[in-house]
Design a protein around this motif. Sequence first.
Motif, PDB file in Angstrom:
ATOM      1  N   UNK A 128       0.824  -1.203   0.000  1.00  0.00           N
ATOM      2  CA  UNK A 128       0.000   0.000   0.000  1.00  0.00           C
ATOM      3  C   UNK A 128       0.859   1.255   0.000  1.00  0.00           C
ATOM      4  N   UNK A 129       2.004   1.184   0.655  1.00  0.00           N
ATOM      5  CA  UNK A 129       2.849   2.361   0.734  1.00  0.00           C
ATOM      6  C   UNK A 129       3.583   2.657  -0.554  1.00  0.00           C
ATOM      7  N   UNK A 130       3.883   1.633  -1.348  1.00  0.00           N
ATOM      8  CA  UNK A 130       4.701   1.834  -2.547  1.00  0.00           C
ATOM      9  C   UNK A 130       3.899   1.892  -3.835  1.00  0.00           C
ATOM     10  N   UNK A 136      -1.580   1.656  -9.723  1.00  0.00           N
ATOM     11  CA  UNK A 136      -2.776   0.834  -9.545  1.00  0.00           C
ATOM     12  C   UNK A 136      -3.640   0.858 -10.799  1.00  0.00           C
ATOM     13  N   UNK A 137      -3.806   2.042 -11.382  1.00  0.00           N
ATOM     14  CA  UNK A 137      -4.601   2.142 -12.602  1.00  0.00           C
ATOM     15  C   UNK A 137      -3.941   1.391 -13.757  1.00  0.00           C
ATOM     16  N   UNK A 365     -10.667  -0.143  -4.626  1.00  0.00           N
ATOM     17  CA  UNK A 365     -11.315  -0.765  -3.466  1.00  0.00           C
ATOM     18  C   UNK A 365     -10.556  -2.000  -3.033  1.00  0.00           C
ATOM     19  N   UNK A 366     -10.046  -2.783  -3.996  1.00  0.00           N
ATOM     20  CA  UNK A 366      -9.286  -3.980  -3.670  1.00  0.00           C
ATOM     21  C   UNK A 366      -7.987  -3.631  -2.949  1.00  0.00           C
ATOM     22  N   UNK A 367      -7.310  -2.533  -3.390  1.00  0.00           N
ATOM     23  CA  UNK A 367      -6.080  -2.126  -2.744  1.00  0.00           C
ATOM     24  C   UNK A 367      -6.319  -1.663  -1.321  1.00  0.00           C
ATOM     25  N   UNK A 368      -7.478  -1.002  -1.074  1.00  0.00           N
ATOM     26  CA  UNK A 368      -7.771  -0.516   0.259  1.00  0.00           C
ATOM     27  C   UNK A 368      -8.051  -1.653   1.214  1.00  0.00           C
TER      28      UNK A 368
END
Length: 368
Positions: A128-130, A136-137, A365-368
Motif C-alpha cells: 500500500x505504501x509503494x 494501480x490504474x 477498493x481492492x487495494x484498500x
Amino acid sequence: MRIERVVAGSFSEASELSRQLYGVEALLISSSRVGNSHELLVCTDVSDDDVPGTKVDPAKQQRFAAAMEAEVKRKPIRGKNLKADLAASTSAPETSHEARATGPQVSGIELVNAIRQELQAIESRLARGSRSATLSAKMALLEHGVSAAYAEHLLAEGNDSASVAQRLYAELRVEHVGLESSTQPMMVTGPVSAGTTTVAMQVAHRVAATSGGRPVVAALRDPRCGARERFLAIADAAGVLPCWGAVPNEVTVVDAGGRRAEDVEALREEFPAFRIALCLPSYLSGTAAARWLDACPPSCGVIVSHWSPIELPLALLSKLAERKVPLIGVSQEADPALAMDSAALQGLESSIRQGITLLLATDSTRDA
C-alpha cells in the motif's frame, strides 16, 4: 526439522519451487495468497548445517527476537501462553539441533500462524505504501488486456477514470456509417466461430435497407464438415438469397469465414473489388486480436461480434485504438434476420466511461 517459506506467482509455481529446493519429502503446512503472490510454508528435514551459508548469527537472531517481541506486545495474539512461549524460546541463542530439542516446547501451528500473519501484514503495508494511484490504474488496465505501452499512454494526462475513458474513445476511429459508406460490396472474414455468417446476414440486411435492394449473401467454399448446410440454414432463417461457392454480380455481402489470418491476402488478390471487414469476437484476447490486425489489415474496418453492453471488451478496443483501425459496427444479437443496428456504436462512449469507472473503482477498493 526446519520450517521454510516459499513464495511464487501461483500455487503450482510455489509447489515446483518447493520440490526443487527441499525435495519431494517436504511436508506442506499451509498455503495462502499474499497480495499477488502465493505463499507456502513447508516442513523439511534439511538442517541448518546441510545448507551452505545458513549459519545463525546470534546478534541478528537477538535483533529479530526483539522485533518480534515488540510486535507481539503491540498486537497481542490470541492463543494460550503463546507470548510467554515465544519469549522463552528466544531468550538465549540456540547453538545446536540438540539444544532446540531440549528447550521449551512451543505450539508449532500457533507459531507458524503468528509468523505468517505478521509477514502478511508487513507485505500489505509495503504494497500500500509503494503502489501509487497511477501504478494501480496501470495494473488494472494490464489485467484487462491493454498493452503496457498503451496503458502508459492512456494514463499520461491523468489517472482518473474520466480522463482515461475520454482519451480511449477519442482515439477510437468509430465510423457510424462505415457499412454503407461505399458502393463496393463487402467481404466479411475472421477467426473460426467468430460469428462471421450471422454478421454477414445482419450487414446484408442493413445495406439492403439503405439501398432498397434485396439482401444477397454469397459464401466461399468452406471445407469444414457441414459448413454448406449450416450456411444455407442460417440464410433461410435470415430471409436472404444465398449463394454457395460462387460470387454473383448482385451480391451484397460475401461470407469468407473459416479462413486463417494468412489466407486473407490471397482473398484480397482474388477479389480486388471487395472491401475487407474483419469480424472479431469481443472475447478475443489482445494478443490474438493483434495477430489478426497485423496479418490482414482490413480495408473497411472491424465489426465486433458477441457484443454485450455490460462487458467492455477493453483488450480488443485498446488494440483498435492503438493501431488506428476503424470500428464500423457491433453485433449484439444472435438473430441473423435483424439488421445490424447502429445504436450500440452511438452509445459506445457511455459504455467506455462506465466500464473504465467500474474497472478503476474496483481496483482501488481492492487495494484498500
